[in-house]
Design a protein around this motif. Sequence first.
Motif, PDB file in Angstrom:
ATOM      1  N   TRP A 118       8.154  -8.801  13.431  1.00  0.00           N
ATOM      2  CA  TRP A 118       9.258  -9.356  12.616  1.00  0.00           C
ATOM      3  C   TRP A 118      10.169  -8.216  12.154  1.00  0.00           C
ATOM      4  CZ3 TRP A 118      11.518 -13.833  11.579  1.00  0.00           C
ATOM      5  CH2 TRP A 118      10.811 -15.022  11.744  1.00  0.00           C
ATOM      6  N   MET A 160       7.075  -7.216  -4.373  1.00  0.00           N
ATOM      7  CA  MET A 160       6.713  -8.629  -4.441  1.00  0.00           C
ATOM      8  C   MET A 160       6.044  -9.036  -3.136  1.00  0.00           C
ATOM      9  SD  MET A 160       9.099 -12.019  -4.950  1.00  0.00           S
ATOM     10  CE  MET A 160      10.048 -11.541  -6.346  1.00  0.00           C
ATOM     11  N   ALA A 176      13.274 -16.930  -3.091  1.00  0.00           N
ATOM     12  CA  ALA A 176      14.549 -16.971  -2.350  1.00  0.00           C
ATOM     13  C   ALA A 176      14.936 -18.418  -2.080  1.00  0.00           C
ATOM     14  CB  ALA A 176      14.431 -16.182  -1.054  1.00  0.00           C
ATOM     15  N   TYR A 229      -6.570 -11.264   7.746  1.00  0.00           N
ATOM     16  CA  TYR A 229      -5.167 -11.288   7.312  1.00  0.00           C
ATOM     17  C   TYR A 229      -4.534 -12.671   7.508  1.00  0.00           C
ATOM     18  CZ  TYR A 229      -0.192  -9.993   7.250  1.00  0.00           C
ATOM     19  OH  TYR A 229       1.151  -9.938   6.987  1.00  0.00           O
ATOM     20  N   GLY A 279      15.300 -11.753   5.634  1.00  0.00           N
ATOM     21  CA  GLY A 279      14.476 -12.633   4.797  1.00  0.00           C
ATOM     22  C   GLY A 279      15.332 -13.583   3.977  1.00  0.00           C
ATOM     23  N   PHE A 290      17.464  -8.246  -5.116  1.00  0.00           N
ATOM     24  CA  PHE A 290      16.237  -7.693  -4.514  1.00  0.00           C
ATOM     25  C   PHE A 290      16.435  -6.205  -4.211  1.00  0.00           C
ATOM     26  CE2 PHE A 290      13.030 -10.819  -2.491  1.00  0.00           C
ATOM     27  CZ  PHE A 290      12.954 -11.544  -3.656  1.00  0.00           C
ATOM     28  N   ALA A 334      15.321  -6.049   6.848  1.00  0.00           N
ATOM     29  CA  ALA A 334      14.287  -7.024   6.455  1.00  0.00           C
ATOM     30  C   ALA A 334      14.772  -7.888   5.294  1.00  0.00           C
ATOM     31  CB  ALA A 334      12.997  -6.302   6.071  1.00  0.00           C
ATOM     32  N   ARG A 375       8.299 -13.857  -2.107  1.00  0.00           N
ATOM     33  CA  ARG A 375       9.710 -13.589  -1.744  1.00  0.00           C
ATOM     34  C   ARG A 375      10.315 -14.853  -1.146  1.00  0.00           C
ATOM     35  NH1 ARG A 375      10.112  -7.144  -0.086  1.00  0.00           N
ATOM     36  NH2 ARG A 375       8.080  -6.634  -0.897  1.00  0.00           N
ATOM     37  N   LEU A 430      13.796  -3.565  -5.491  1.00  0.00           N
ATOM     38  CA  LEU A 430      12.649  -3.343  -4.604  1.00  0.00           C
ATOM     39  C   LEU A 430      12.410  -1.875  -4.291  1.00  0.00           C
ATOM     40  CD1 LEU A 430      13.047  -6.110  -1.839  1.00  0.00           C
ATOM     41  CD2 LEU A 430      11.107  -5.865  -3.412  1.00  0.00           C
ATOM     42  N   LEU A 453       2.117  -1.692   2.628  1.00  0.00           N
ATOM     43  CA  LEU A 453       2.648  -0.463   3.236  1.00  0.00           C
ATOM     44  C   LEU A 453       4.175  -0.454   3.269  1.00  0.00           C
ATOM     45  CD1 LEU A 453       0.270   0.194   6.262  1.00  0.00           C
ATOM     46  CD2 LEU A 453       0.730   1.758   4.369  1.00  0.00           C
TER      47      LEU A 453
HETATM   48  C1  LIG Z   1      13.717 -12.831   0.871  1.00  0.00           C
HETATM   49  C2  LIG Z   1      12.921 -11.712   1.507  1.00  0.00           C
HETATM   50  C3  LIG Z   1      13.306 -10.388   1.318  1.00  0.00           C
HETATM   51  C4  LIG Z   1      12.573  -9.341   1.900  1.00  0.00           C
HETATM   52  N1  LIG Z   1      12.977  -8.042   1.699  1.00  0.00           N
HETATM   53  C5  LIG Z   1      12.293  -7.025   2.287  1.00  0.00           C
HETATM   54  C6  LIG Z   1      12.701  -5.672   2.115  1.00  0.00           C
HETATM   55  O1  LIG Z   1      13.707  -5.365   1.462  1.00  0.00           O
HETATM   56  N2  LIG Z   1      11.941  -4.694   2.695  1.00  0.00           N
HETATM   57  C7  LIG Z   1      10.834  -4.992   3.432  1.00  0.00           C
HETATM   58  O2  LIG Z   1      10.183  -4.061   3.925  1.00  0.00           O
HETATM   59  N3  LIG Z   1      10.445  -6.256   3.636  1.00  0.00           N
HETATM   60  C8  LIG Z   1      11.133  -7.282   3.081  1.00  0.00           C
HETATM   61  N4  LIG Z   1      10.712  -8.575   3.283  1.00  0.00           N
HETATM   62  C9  LIG Z   1       9.601  -8.838   4.203  1.00  0.00           C
HETATM   63  C10 LIG Z   1       8.202  -8.902   3.574  1.00  0.00           C
HETATM   64  O3  LIG Z   1       8.207  -9.724   2.450  1.00  0.00           O
HETATM   65  C11 LIG Z   1       7.651  -7.528   3.177  1.00  0.00           C
HETATM   66  O4  LIG Z   1       7.806  -6.622   4.239  1.00  0.00           O
HETATM   67  C12 LIG Z   1       6.164  -7.632   2.854  1.00  0.00           C
HETATM   68  O5  LIG Z   1       5.963  -8.499   1.771  1.00  0.00           O
HETATM   69  C13 LIG Z   1       5.617  -6.269   2.526  1.00  0.00           C
HETATM   70  O6  LIG Z   1       4.264  -6.368   2.171  1.00  0.00           O
HETATM   71  P1  LIG Z   1       3.149  -5.611   2.991  1.00  0.00           P
HETATM   72  O7  LIG Z   1       3.546  -4.195   3.194  1.00  0.00           O
HETATM   73  O8  LIG Z   1       1.854  -5.871   2.302  1.00  0.00           O
HETATM   74  O9  LIG Z   1       3.228  -6.370   4.377  1.00  0.00           O
HETATM   75  P2  LIG Z   1       2.144  -6.694   5.502  1.00  0.00           P
HETATM   76  O10 LIG Z   1       1.922  -8.160   5.453  1.00  0.00           O
HETATM   77  O11 LIG Z   1       0.969  -5.814   5.433  1.00  0.00           O
HETATM   78  O12 LIG Z   1       2.983  -6.383   6.837  1.00  0.00           O
HETATM   79  C14 LIG Z   1       3.055  -5.069   7.396  1.00  0.00           C
HETATM   80  C15 LIG Z   1       4.479  -4.585   7.474  1.00  0.00           C
HETATM   81  O13 LIG Z   1       5.239  -5.416   8.343  1.00  0.00           O
HETATM   82  C16 LIG Z   1       6.573  -5.515   7.872  1.00  0.00           C
HETATM   83  N5  LIG Z   1       6.840  -6.922   7.552  1.00  0.00           N
HETATM   84  C17 LIG Z   1       5.957  -7.852   7.112  1.00  0.00           C
HETATM   85  N6  LIG Z   1       6.554  -9.048   6.986  1.00  0.00           N
HETATM   86  C18 LIG Z   1       7.846  -8.881   7.345  1.00  0.00           C
HETATM   87  C19 LIG Z   1       8.957  -9.746   7.433  1.00  0.00           C
HETATM   88  N7  LIG Z   1       8.877 -11.047   7.138  1.00  0.00           N
HETATM   89  N8  LIG Z   1      10.130  -9.222   7.808  1.00  0.00           N
HETATM   90  C20 LIG Z   1      10.256  -7.921   8.134  1.00  0.00           C
HETATM   91  N9  LIG Z   1       9.225  -7.051   8.075  1.00  0.00           N
HETATM   92  C21 LIG Z   1       8.035  -7.525   7.695  1.00  0.00           C
HETATM   93  C22 LIG Z   1       6.668  -4.679   6.608  1.00  0.00           C
HETATM   94  O14 LIG Z   1       7.173  -3.410   6.955  1.00  0.00           O
HETATM   95  C23 LIG Z   1       5.224  -4.620   6.150  1.00  0.00           C
HETATM   96  O15 LIG Z   1       4.936  -3.478   5.363  1.00  0.00           O
HETATM   97  C24 LIG Z   1      11.439  -9.642   2.701  1.00  0.00           C
HETATM   98  C25 LIG Z   1      11.064 -10.984   2.884  1.00  0.00           C
HETATM   99  C26 LIG Z   1      11.793 -12.006   2.295  1.00  0.00           C
HETATM  100  C27 LIG Z   1      11.342 -13.426   2.502  1.00  0.00           C
END
Ligand SMILES: Cc1cc2nc3c(=O)[nH]c(=O)nc-3n(C[C@H](O)[C@H](O)[C@H](O)COP(=O)(O)OP(=O)(O)OC[C@H]3O[C@@H](n4cnc5c(N)ncnc54)[C@H](O)[C@@H]3O)c2cc1C
Length: 473
Positions: free
Chosen positions: A282, A344, A353, A225, A386, A371, A382, A349, A375, A240
């Motif tokens: 995070w 996305m 942004a 990862y 973000g 978003f 989050a 993101r 989304l 997820l």
């Molecule tokens: C501008 C911006 C807006 C965002 N809006 C959202 C949103 O509305 N909802 C959302 O769930 N996430 C948001 N994120 C955080 C992050 O982009 C997503 O959680 C992530 O892309 C989800 O993909 P994944 O499930 O494959 O994550 P993985 O990389 O597999 O991570 C596992 C889980 O950790 C959490 N996570 C991961 N990265 C972050 C992070 N930076 N901040 C908070 N939680 C995180 C999520 O719940 C994610 O499913 C945002 C990030 C940015 C930069």
Amino acid sequence: MKLVWFRNDLRLADNPALRHACAGDEPVAALFIISPTQWQQHKMAPIRQRFMFAQVNELGRELAALGIPLHLLRVETFAEVPAALADLCRELGVTQLYANQAIEIDELRRDHTVTAALAEQAVSCHWFNGCCVLPPGRVLTGSGEMFKVFTPFSRAWLKALDEDGFVIHRAPTPRGEPLPWQPLAERAWVDEALGELTPDPRWPVGEAEALRRLNIFLERAVVDYGEQRDFPAIAGTSVLSPYLAAGIISPRQCVAALQQRLGYRPQSKAQPGFVWLNELIWREFYRHLLLLIPTLSMNRPFKPETAALPWSWDPDAFAAWCEGRTGYPIVDAAMRCLNTTGWMHNRLRMIVASFLTKDLHIHWRLGEDYFMSRLIDGDLAANNGGWQWAAGTGADAAPYFRVFNPTTQGQRFDPQGEFIRTWVTELADIPAAYVHQPHDWLRLKRRQDYPAPMVDHAIARVRAIEMFRSLEK
Ligand SMILES: Cc1cc2nc3c(=O)[nH]c(=O)nc-3n(C[C@H](O)[C@H](O)[C@H](O)COP(=O)(O)OP(=O)(O)OC[C@H]3O[C@@H](n4cnc5c(N)ncnc54)[C@H](O)[C@@H]3O)c2cc1C
């Protein structure tokens, strides 16, 4: 009678409110409240609403099989919830209400009013932590304050988890004869105002589906990862987030499965699996922030002085960004992917942004709202975290002069342009050497089907830095 009120915790397994309500022999009923006008005010994306309805349907069927009826109430806004709940409690003879805590300001106020309204008819409310591994508010500095930056929070979070440990609550066992379940689509209160109810085939619901995705990710991708998570053309992340946002799976289930897969709980970057755990931290960080700094739910910046920034609200430039017509291929590909799939990649993101706020100088609130309205995993904590991180107004140790270059970001994280070619179909046949700066090639081919860059990044970057620097004067 005990009543379990489901909200963003649409699952049977590891659901503390459900588990505690099911202790003992007293009959248990469940509830989900539909509030379409409120959801619209919160900019809930139609795709997220469809996903949620599909999961409520699934949950209702599963609860019915356990002998627990799921009641559905429809009100327009949160303001109507206390009275509607009080009526339902009277009708069913409910004496105790169980729910997992919300952290958003409107939801907190609603829950406060509910507690007071139900107390008047001797119904007691029991609130639990179902949305985080550690309860929001648990991880504070030595002087009892919220951490302002992430890294010390992460360290303190790991220490607190060692101290507290955590349990995973099992799904309840049957409490009576199976009950019939009428699918949502057949209900009398379904009307056009609710929008599309049929599930999106791209996003299957169900706890088994969420666990399946978690296990595949842990088997195939978690160890790499740290190296792969930034490349949108690679399936390097768990995807997820929609399941975590709707509470179809809990963060504790994720941490427990990670530990089981690795045989340990990673504690530092040197250990495989840590980087993924850190992303879950995070998520907890932003939930702590939202609960402890309620102004974040009210459109205010984390850094108060940045409220004076002269952001643009240019509707044409904003529309070009929303629709993926900026002339920057990685930005356009990302926005078109969002508009089609409701999801996305995290790297994208950050790139889009940064582009909206630092290249177009448009207020992060417009991006945050857009978003949210698109989304499937829209989550106030989050998303707000973000956006403010990217805009330079948020909880971030990096200085304001960090401005992403959209071209070099594309070159670095989509080197062959695979992701770009998938989503920007005008560039489907472009050679990799030109994909990030396609305009010379398009001119040679006499093609005008892809827009010219809407801004010069070098100039826009300087303006962004000046904008922030003016705050210091
Ligand atoms: C501008 C911006 C807006 C965002 N809006 C959202 C949103 O509305 N909802 C959302 O769930 N996430 C948001 N994120 C955080 C992050 O982009 C997503 O959680 C992530 O892309 C989800 O993909 P994944 O499930 O494959 O994550 P993985 O990389 O597999 O991570 C596992 C889980 O950790 C959490 N996570 C991961 N990265 C972050 C992070 N930076 N901040 C908070 N939680 C995180 C999520 O719940 C994610 O499913 C945002 C990030 C940015 C930069």
